[in-house]
Motif scaffolding. Sequence first.
Motif, mmCIF file in Angstrom:
data_model
loop_
_atom_site.group_PDB
_atom_site.id
_atom_site.type_symbol
_atom_site.label_atom_id
_atom_site.label_comp_id
_atom_site.label_asym_id
_atom_site.label_seq_id
_atom_site.Cartn_x
_atom_site.Cartn_y
_atom_site.Cartn_z
ATOM 1 N N VAL A 130 0.848 -1.194 0.000
ATOM 2 C CA VAL A 130 0.000 0.000 0.000
ATOM 3 C C VAL A 130 0.885 1.247 0.000
ATOM 4 N N PRO A 131 0.694 2.168 -0.938
ATOM 5 C CA PRO A 131 1.546 3.364 -1.002
ATOM 6 C C PRO A 131 1.393 4.255 0.222
ATOM 7 N N TYR A 132 2.468 4.940 0.551
ATOM 8 C CA TYR A 132 2.489 5.840 1.704
ATOM 9 C C TYR A 132 1.353 6.866 1.683
ATOM 10 N N PRO A 133 1.060 7.520 0.566
ATOM 11 C CA PRO A 133 -0.025 8.517 0.580
ATOM 12 C C PRO A 133 -1.379 7.944 0.990
ATOM 13 N N LEU A 134 -1.556 6.628 0.840
ATOM 14 C CA LEU A 134 -2.820 6.007 1.231
ATOM 15 C C LEU A 134 -2.814 5.608 2.705
ATOM 16 N N TRP A 135 -1.813 4.808 3.120
ATOM 17 C CA TRP A 135 -1.851 4.316 4.495
ATOM 18 C C TRP A 135 -1.635 5.425 5.504
ATOM 19 N N SER A 136 -0.877 6.451 5.148
ATOM 20 C CA SER A 136 -0.581 7.533 6.098
ATOM 21 C C SER A 136 -1.812 8.349 6.463
ATOM 22 N N LYS A 137 -2.853 8.256 5.638
ATOM 23 C CA LYS A 137 -4.112 8.944 5.952
ATOM 24 C C LYS A 137 -4.958 8.140 6.934
ATOM 25 N N LYS A 138 -4.628 6.884 7.081
ATOM 26 C CA LYS A 138 -5.440 5.991 7.905
ATOM 27 C C LYS A 138 -4.883 5.778 9.310
ATOM 28 N N TYR A 139 -3.563 5.956 9.475
ATOM 29 C CA TYR A 139 -2.939 5.647 10.762
ATOM 30 C C TYR A 139 -1.758 6.595 10.973
ATOM 31 N N PRO A 140 -1.677 7.278 12.118
ATOM 32 C CA PRO A 140 -0.597 8.246 12.354
ATOM 33 C C PRO A 140 0.787 7.594 12.362
ATOM 34 N N HIS A 141 1.795 8.387 12.070
ATOM 35 C CA HIS A 141 3.179 7.903 12.092
ATOM 36 C C HIS A 141 4.085 8.996 12.638
ATOM 37 N N ASN A 142 5.286 8.613 13.039
ATOM 38 C CA ASN A 142 6.254 9.600 13.518
ATOM 39 C C ASN A 142 7.139 10.068 12.364
ATOM 40 N N GLU A 143 8.163 10.867 12.696
ATOM 41 C CA GLU A 143 9.008 11.455 11.650
ATOM 42 C C GLU A 143 9.821 10.405 10.897
ATOM 43 N N SER A 144 9.949 9.224 11.483
ATOM 44 C CA SER A 144 10.664 8.127 10.829
ATOM 45 C C SER A 144 9.712 7.187 10.084
ATOM 46 N N HIS A 145 8.462 7.593 9.955
ATOM 47 C CA HIS A 145 7.419 6.800 9.294
ATOM 48 C C HIS A 145 7.143 5.497 10.034
ATOM 49 N N GLN A 146 7.408 5.482 11.332
ATOM 50 C CA GLN A 146 7.060 4.333 12.169
ATOM 51 C C GLN A 146 5.671 4.551 12.769
ATOM 52 N N ILE A 147 4.921 3.468 12.924
ATOM 53 C CA ILE A 147 3.608 3.576 13.536
ATOM 54 C C ILE A 147 3.620 2.907 14.910
ATOM 55 N N GLU A 148 2.824 3.473 15.811
ATOM 56 C CA GLU A 148 2.728 2.931 17.162
ATOM 57 C C GLU A 148 1.864 1.684 17.158
ATOM 58 N N LEU A 149 2.407 0.609 17.688
ATOM 59 C CA LEU A 149 1.694 -0.664 17.768
ATOM 60 C C LEU A 149 1.748 -1.161 19.204
ATOM 61 N N ARG A 150 0.600 -1.132 19.869
ATOM 62 C CA ARG A 150 0.523 -1.683 21.208
ATOM 63 C C ARG A 150 0.754 -3.197 21.155
ATOM 64 N N CYS A 151 1.114 -3.743 22.294
ATOM 65 C CA CYS A 151 1.214 -5.197 22.455
ATOM 66 C C CYS A 151 0.419 -5.574 23.702
ATOM 67 N N ASP A 152 -0.813 -5.117 23.742
ATOM 68 C CA ASP A 152 -1.621 -5.210 24.951
ATOM 69 C C ASP A 152 -2.447 -6.496 24.989
ATOM 70 N N SER A 153 -2.051 -7.372 25.889
ATOM 71 C CA SER A 153 -2.777 -8.623 26.092
ATOM 72 C C SER A 153 -4.223 -8.328 26.470
ATOM 73 N N ILE A 154 -5.106 -9.220 26.076
ATOM 74 C CA ILE A 154 -6.528 -9.070 26.382
ATOM 75 C C ILE A 154 -6.930 -10.151 27.375
ATOM 76 N N LEU A 155 -7.353 -9.714 28.571
ATOM 77 C CA LEU A 155 -7.870 -10.641 29.561
ATOM 78 C C LEU A 155 -9.321 -10.957 29.203
ATOM 79 N N VAL A 156 -9.608 -12.228 28.988
ATOM 80 C CA VAL A 156 -10.964 -12.676 28.672
ATOM 81 C C VAL A 156 -11.455 -13.533 29.831
ATOM 82 N N GLN A 157 -12.534 -13.086 30.472
ATOM 83 C CA GLN A 157 -13.098 -13.808 31.608
ATOM 84 C C GLN A 157 -14.455 -14.389 31.213
ATOM 85 N N VAL A 158 -14.511 -15.719 31.194
ATOM 86 C CA VAL A 158 -15.720 -16.437 30.791
ATOM 87 C C VAL A 158 -15.908 -17.645 31.714
ATOM 88 N N ASP A 159 -17.111 -17.806 32.229
ATOM 89 C CA ASP A 159 -17.455 -19.000 33.010
ATOM 90 C C ASP A 159 -16.468 -19.265 34.149
#
Length: 285
Positions: A30-59
């Motif tokens: 996907v070209p930069y002009p397209l994806w950059s409109k959808k998700y913010p990036h820093n000056e190095s064109h890196q995007i922030e990606l959390r690694c946040d575990s999801i606690l699922v409580q069932v039964d």
Amino acid sequence: METLTVGRAKLTWLNGGVTHMDGGAMFGVVPYPLWSKKYPHNESHQIELRCDSILVQVDGKNMVIDSGIGRDKLNDKQKRNFGVLEETRVEESLEELGLTVNDIDAVLMTHLHFDHANGLTKPEQGELVSQFPNAAIYTSQVEWDEMRNPNMRSKNTYWEENWKPIQHQVETFDQSIEVVPGLTMHHTSGHSDGHSVIKFEDGDDCFIHMADLMPTHAHQNPLWVLAYDDFPVTSVHEKKKLQDEAYDKNCWFVFYHDAYYRAIKYNEERKIKEKVERKRYDYDY
């Protein structure tokens, strides 16, 4: 911590740390002009990606989806290269909920790349031990096989320190497995050969966690897949099939990596209808 109730399941997002990865790699062809409109990036064109575990409580069961980026395991070079400005605080998140890592009954691993599996182990008295000692750790057989015998490409993300200390806890499946009634894991391949997604259905209520087939809300387009994908064409087809099924059932899409949304539900036009936004904290970068 953000929460979402889906049927009899309660989801809570834990603090699993953060990475900053190259946006071009995360959006493939996907070209930069397209994806950059959808998700913010820093000056190095890196995007922030959390690694946040999801606690699922069932039964009465406490289960965690993926394990976070880990803590005290990466060297300075790795932290710099992967943009790890914050490490896992899963233990502290659980403590806020009145739980400990010993209370986790199962860990559902969508795949075993380092940014999902590094939190499976932790250093303790000079050696690595299991972060969730009482949990069954579920992953596909294909993924588990490659984790232990990576090829010349995948050895950069499948690390011995993330599987050896926990191998006695691992339970594998071939095509699918029902962990508790209504909560299932399904092998898809695509991002990795053993990649899996997680579904939950309780009557008319449902959620899907597509993991790295759709790591953020900005990857909603079925054709927008990662340059990291081992089988990108498989990713496209599996993603489209799973999305269509989830749209038809009015399911929540829940995210591990998204820095802006925890969960989204779409309308008939595939636009956001309901959302759980991620709160921004003082430690955010």
